[in-house]
Design a protein around this motif. Structure first.
Motif, mmCIF file in Angstrom:
data_model
loop_
_atom_site.group_PDB
_atom_site.id
_atom_site.type_symbol
_atom_site.label_atom_id
_atom_site.label_comp_id
_atom_site.label_asym_id
_atom_site.label_seq_id
_atom_site.Cartn_x
_atom_site.Cartn_y
_atom_site.Cartn_z
ATOM 1 N N GLU A 85 38.312 29.467 41.018
ATOM 2 C CA GLU A 85 38.619 28.754 42.262
ATOM 3 C C GLU A 85 39.685 27.698 41.996
ATOM 4 O O GLU A 85 39.587 26.953 41.011
ATOM 5 N N THR A 86 40.654 27.586 42.899
ATOM 6 C CA THR A 86 41.734 26.627 42.666
ATOM 7 C C THR A 86 41.312 25.192 42.957
ATOM 8 O O THR A 86 41.935 24.264 42.450
ATOM 9 N N ASP A 87 40.270 24.994 43.742
ATOM 10 C CA ASP A 87 39.886 23.607 44.026
ATOM 11 C C ASP A 87 38.859 23.070 43.033
ATOM 12 O O ASP A 87 38.905 21.903 42.655
ATOM 13 N N SER A 88 37.952 23.914 42.569
ATOM 14 C CA SER A 88 36.916 23.432 41.637
ATOM 15 C C SER A 88 37.171 23.863 40.196
ATOM 16 O O SER A 88 36.629 23.259 39.278
ATOM 17 N N GLY A 89 37.957 24.917 39.987
ATOM 18 C CA GLY A 89 38.161 25.456 38.642
ATOM 19 C C GLY A 89 37.018 26.324 38.164
ATOM 20 O O GLY A 89 37.010 26.787 37.030
ATOM 21 N N GLU A 90 36.034 26.572 39.033
ATOM 22 C CA GLU A 90 34.875 27.369 38.629
ATOM 23 C C GLU A 90 35.231 28.851 38.570
ATOM 24 O O GLU A 90 35.921 29.375 39.444
ATOM 25 N N CYS A 91 34.744 29.509 37.544
ATOM 26 C CA CYS A 91 34.884 30.956 37.458
ATOM 27 C C CYS A 91 33.843 31.571 38.388
ATOM 28 O O CYS A 91 32.640 31.404 38.196
ATOM 29 N N THR A 92 34.329 32.284 39.428
ATOM 30 C CA THR A 92 33.426 32.855 40.436
ATOM 31 C C THR A 92 33.107 34.316 40.156
ATOM 32 O O THR A 92 32.240 34.891 40.798
ATOM 33 N N PHE A 93 33.855 34.916 39.227
ATOM 34 C CA PHE A 93 33.650 36.333 38.939
ATOM 35 C C PHE A 93 34.223 36.616 37.562
ATOM 36 O O PHE A 93 35.284 36.107 37.226
ATOM 37 N N GLY A 94 33.546 37.423 36.781
ATOM 38 C CA GLY A 94 34.105 37.805 35.486
ATOM 39 C C GLY A 94 33.199 37.391 34.344
ATOM 40 O O GLY A 94 32.102 36.868 34.556
ATOM 41 N N PRO A 95 33.657 37.615 33.123
ATOM 42 C CA PRO A 95 32.803 37.417 31.947
ATOM 43 C C PRO A 95 32.394 35.967 31.699
ATOM 44 O O PRO A 95 31.441 35.731 30.962
ATOM 45 N N CYS A 96 33.123 35.008 32.277
ATOM 46 C CA CYS A 96 32.749 33.594 32.081
ATOM 47 C C CYS A 96 32.280 32.983 33.403
ATOM 48 O O CYS A 96 32.427 31.773 33.619
ATOM 49 N N GLU A 97 31.708 33.793 34.272
ATOM 50 C CA GLU A 97 31.242 33.320 35.580
ATOM 51 C C GLU A 97 30.369 32.072 35.432
ATOM 52 O O GLU A 97 29.471 32.036 34.589
ATOM 53 N N GLY A 98 30.676 31.059 36.237
ATOM 54 C CA GLY A 98 29.921 29.812 36.189
ATOM 55 C C GLY A 98 30.567 28.750 35.318
ATOM 56 O O GLY A 98 30.212 27.574 35.420
#
Ligand code: FES
Length: 142
Positions: A85-98
């Protein structure tokens, strides 16, 4: 306490990609960072700044020199397809989700973007060039 340092003008931050620059940390080590637009582009909240390294393998650069790919407003790691996500930097999908990208503080003033982070100093725009060629990071995978 670091003074704010101009990175670039707001209009140079692309809507569908990333703006790459270099910083130095408190020990003087060079790192890459990216600016990402996440709004209409006139306030601090419309620009995010992250270290340019995926949270799956932290030596992998999101922006490999030509801008990171983006889709539906999220930055994508080209190596294994993680979305951030561009606003939080959270990984929303993929191997490092979260996991979260490492944020650098920036401010916007009179159409320019400034680095305002106490831990990093602005060095210059563009990629780090003295750590080997840009393809060497992807060769690590093979
Ligand atoms: S290195 Fe980014 S998703 Fe694997």
């Amino acid at each position: 306490m670091a003074a704010t340092q101009r990175i670039t003008s707001l209009e140079n931050v692309p809507a569908e990609s990333t703006f790459l620059f270099r910083v130095a940390d408190e020990l003087g080590d060079r790192r890459e960072a990216i600016l990402v637009a996440n709004g209409t582009g006139s306030t601090d909240a419309d620009v995010s700044c992250w270290l340019n390294y995926c949270q799956h393998f932290t030596h992998i650069k999101l922006d490999k020199g030509d801008g990171a790919p983006m889709r539906d407003g999220e930055v994508i790691c080209a190596n294994h397809g993680a979305y951030f996500e561009t606003d939080s930097g959270e990984c929303t999908f993929g191997p490092c989700e979260g996991a979260y990208l490492t944020e650098l503080e920036v401010t916007v003033s009179n159409g320019d973007v400034y680095l305002a982070d106490e831990e990093y100093e602005f060095v210059a725009t563009g990629p780090i060039e003295d750590d080997g060629d840009l393809t060497s990071t992807s060769n690590v995978e093979f």
